[in-house]
Scaffold this motif. Sequence first.
Motif, short mmCIF file in Angstrom:
data_model
loop_
_atom_site.label_atom_id
_atom_site.label_comp_id
_atom_site.label_asym_id
_atom_site.label_seq_id
_atom_site.Cartn_x
_atom_site.Cartn_y
_atom_site.Cartn_z
N CYS A 79 -1.74 -11.49 -5.68
CA CYS A 79 -1.77 -10.55 -4.55
C CYS A 79 -3.24 -10.28 -4.23
O CYS A 79 -4.09 -10.34 -5.11
N ALA A 94 -0.43 -6.74 0.64
CA ALA A 94 -0.69 -6.09 -0.65
C ALA A 94 0.25 -4.91 -0.84
O ALA A 94 0.64 -4.57 -1.95
N SER A 95 0.66 -4.31 0.29
CA SER A 95 1.53 -3.12 0.22
C SER A 95 2.98 -3.47 -0.07
O SER A 95 3.80 -2.58 -0.29
N GLY A 113 -2.14 -4.32 12.10
CA GLY A 113 -1.70 -4.50 10.72
C GLY A 113 -0.85 -3.34 10.25
O GLY A 113 -1.28 -2.20 10.35
N ASN A 124 1.99 -6.66 13.95
CA ASN A 124 2.05 -7.31 12.64
C ASN A 124 2.75 -8.66 12.77
O ASN A 124 3.75 -8.77 13.47
N PRO A 125 2.22 -9.69 12.08
CA PRO A 125 2.91 -11.00 12.11
C PRO A 125 4.29 -10.90 11.45
O PRO A 125 4.52 -9.99 10.65
N ALA A 167 -5.54 1.70 -3.47
CA ALA A 167 -5.30 2.63 -2.36
C ALA A 167 -3.85 3.05 -2.17
O ALA A 167 -3.59 4.08 -1.55
N PHE A 168 -2.90 2.27 -2.71
CA PHE A 168 -1.50 2.56 -2.36
C PHE A 168 -1.09 3.96 -2.79
O PHE A 168 -0.40 4.67 -2.05
N LYS A 169 -1.53 4.37 -3.97
CA LYS A 169 -1.14 5.70 -4.48
C LYS A 169 -1.61 6.83 -3.55
O LYS A 169 -1.07 7.93 -3.59
N TYR A 226 -7.27 -9.72 5.93
CA TYR A 226 -7.47 -10.45 7.18
C TYR A 226 -8.40 -9.69 8.12
O TYR A 226 -8.87 -10.23 9.11
N LYS A 254 3.68 0.22 -7.60
CA LYS A 254 2.25 0.47 -7.63
C LYS A 254 2.04 1.71 -8.51
O LYS A 254 2.74 2.72 -8.33
N ALA A 255 1.06 1.64 -9.40
CA ALA A 255 0.82 2.76 -10.30
C ALA A 255 0.27 3.97 -9.53
O ALA A 255 -0.54 3.81 -8.62
N VAL A 260 0.05 -0.19 4.32
CA VAL A 260 0.02 1.26 4.11
C VAL A 260 -1.09 1.94 4.92
O VAL A 260 -0.90 3.07 5.38
N PHE A 261 -2.21 1.26 5.17
CA PHE A 261 -3.26 1.85 6.02
C PHE A 261 -2.77 1.99 7.46
O PHE A 261 -2.81 3.06 8.06
N ALA A 278 -2.75 -10.62 15.74
CA ALA A 278 -4.00 -10.44 16.50
C ALA A 278 -4.97 -11.57 16.19
O ALA A 278 -5.15 -11.94 15.04
C1 LIG Z 1 -2.00 -7.09 -7.39
C2 LIG Z 1 -2.21 -5.74 -6.78
C3 LIG Z 1 -1.89 -4.62 -7.50
C4 LIG Z 1 -2.14 -3.36 -6.98
N1 LIG Z 1 -1.78 -2.28 -7.72
C5 LIG Z 1 -2.00 -1.04 -7.21
C6 LIG Z 1 -1.59 0.09 -7.96
O1 LIG Z 1 -1.03 -0.05 -9.06
N2 LIG Z 1 -1.82 1.33 -7.42
C7 LIG Z 1 -2.43 1.49 -6.19
O2 LIG Z 1 -2.65 2.62 -5.79
N3 LIG Z 1 -2.84 0.42 -5.45
C8 LIG Z 1 -2.62 -0.83 -5.95
N4 LIG Z 1 -3.00 -1.92 -5.22
C9 LIG Z 1 -3.76 -1.74 -3.97
C10 LIG Z 1 -2.89 -1.51 -2.78
O3 LIG Z 1 -1.75 -2.33 -2.83
C11 LIG Z 1 -3.71 -1.82 -1.53
O4 LIG Z 1 -4.92 -1.11 -1.56
C12 LIG Z 1 -2.97 -1.46 -0.24
O5 LIG Z 1 -1.64 -1.86 -0.29
C13 LIG Z 1 -3.71 -2.12 0.92
O6 LIG Z 1 -3.00 -1.83 2.10
P1 LIG Z 1 -3.48 -2.44 3.50
O7 LIG Z 1 -2.66 -1.76 4.53
O8 LIG Z 1 -4.96 -2.35 3.61
O9 LIG Z 1 -3.21 -4.01 3.40
P2 LIG Z 1 -1.85 -4.83 3.43
O10 LIG Z 1 -0.79 -4.12 2.72
O11 LIG Z 1 -2.19 -6.19 2.99
O12 LIG Z 1 -1.42 -4.82 4.98
C14 LIG Z 1 -2.13 -5.55 5.94
C15 LIG Z 1 -1.11 -5.87 7.04
O13 LIG Z 1 -1.83 -6.50 8.10
C16 LIG Z 1 -1.04 -7.57 8.58
N5 LIG Z 1 -1.92 -8.52 9.27
C17 LIG Z 1 -2.69 -9.49 8.68
N6 LIG Z 1 -3.36 -10.17 9.64
C18 LIG Z 1 -2.99 -9.63 10.83
C19 LIG Z 1 -3.32 -9.92 12.20
N7 LIG Z 1 -4.17 -10.91 12.50
N8 LIG Z 1 -2.73 -9.18 13.19
C20 LIG Z 1 -1.87 -8.17 12.87
N9 LIG Z 1 -1.53 -7.83 11.60
C21 LIG Z 1 -2.09 -8.56 10.59
C22 LIG Z 1 -0.36 -8.12 7.33
O14 LIG Z 1 0.81 -8.87 7.65
C23 LIG Z 1 -0.02 -6.83 6.57
O15 LIG Z 1 1.25 -6.36 6.90
C24 LIG Z 1 -2.74 -3.21 -5.70
C25 LIG Z 1 -3.02 -4.35 -4.93
C26 LIG Z 1 -2.76 -5.60 -5.45
C27 LIG Z 1 -3.11 -6.79 -4.62
#
Ligand SMILES: Cc1cc2nc3c(=O)[nH]c(=O)nc-3n(C[C@H](O)[C@H](O)[C@H](O)COP(=O)(O)OP(=O)(O)OC[C@H]3O[C@@H](n4cnc5c(N)ncnc54)[C@H](O)[C@@H]3O)c2cc1C
Length: 403
Positions: free
Chosen positions: A323, A47-48, A14, A37-38, A354-356, A214, A53-54, A17-18, A181
Amino acid sequence: MSHYPDKFDFLMVGGGVFGLTAAIELAKRKYKIGLLNPDTIPHHLAASSDISKAVRMEYGSDTEYFRMVEICIDRWKHWNDLFGAKLYHEVGFLLLCKHPFESKRQSFEQTSCANLIKAGYALDRMDANAIKQRFPVVNTEVYMNANFNPKGGFADATLTIEKLANYATSLGVQILQGQTATELLIDKGQLWGVKTKEGVIYHCGHAMVTAGPYSILLLPELAPYMKATGHPVFWLKPKDPTPFTPPHLSVFSADLSNTGWYGFPWSDKYGIVKVAKHSNGVDLHPEHDDRQVTENEIIEMRLFLNDAFPALSEAPLVYTRRCLYTDTLDGHFWIDHHPETKGLLVGTGGSGHAFKMAPLLGEMLADVAEGGSNPFSTRHRWRDPTKGTTQMEEARYIVGGKI
Ligand SMILES: Cc1cc2nc3c(=O)[nH]c(=O)nc-3n(C[C@H](O)[C@H](O)[C@H](O)COP(=O)(O)OP(=O)(O)OC[C@H]3O[C@@H](n4cnc5c(N)ncnc54)[C@H](O)[C@@H]3O)c2cc1C
């Protein structure tokens, strides 16, 4: 089924941002890194992937998140220089209150400001008149108290993901787009690879599941501790953007812990004003469920604007999105080794905030991946929150105290 020629020390499952920040930090530590990543990165459903993002230091009485953001803001500015792009926009953070600051209902704002003072920041408190002077679009009949913190703003999320992906590639990370995956390959309690829907097996010493909501589908043992929740986002296009443009408006929270509403100033780049709600959201299956924002949610949004920014309440709604949060029961992230399977790690649980933390996430994930710890990783380790666990993120308006 084909076998990918290279074997990785760490394979990220995935590229949000993580996944990307972990890949970058581990590549800097000279490990051989792959990332699956798909489709493409930034992925449109991630979500990223978002226009903003604030980035706020205001976390109520929570000094650890406060300190993390304080560090992150300086690093966001470093990223702006490093990537030669404006990822982080320091337009400030406006805390709007419906009730006198001292009232119990405004404990989030009070304790947030207490942390600012303790850390040596000057407060910029405003009563209704002062708000009217500086932020004329605010309805001071309703929001009569505020504090403005110039240290804060927003990150251009999608641009950040693009830059981080390019940077990862420049450090030798193999970003394998179009790879989904489907199975973690484990033999006698040891992970040895990952299989994809596209018919490839990737060999690796370690795999880190960073697939956002996911992750729960790939690792069902996470389901007792977290779930996918959907949250509405609204883009509005006021005829005259000037009164919504910094410095006339910044990133704001509108009695956030009692309403969930927050938003962003006019964006020249996207030509809209964005508002959203940080609350319970709706439980969703990431693959099967419809993500449409409902008519009721739009009506609720209009009522909020009527209350807070009457001049925006009639503005055309040009886009909505639901989202997904990867929502842990206590609101802290999930960064640890799998308790039973060697070589398997988890990096997820952003819980809507978490994005910040992007500039710190990479080292938190890498330190844990190397079997160590990080000054900020303790409360994000594998734990056992039960259904009754209370959400700890104080900014969030949680109906019933639990998600
Ligand atoms: C509406 C909303 C508002 C938000 N506002 C804020 C904010 O203002 N400030 C802030 O700090 N945070 C904010 N957040 C939180 C922040 O966006 C998330 O915590 C962060 O982006 C999560 O990142 P992630 O990498 O875990 O997930 P994601 O960004 O969702 O990334 C997961 C990745 O995994 C990939 N994936 C999925 N399934 C598979 C698979 N089977 N095999 C391979 N890859 C796969 C996906 O395509 C994606 O690219 C907000 C979130 C949302 C939903």
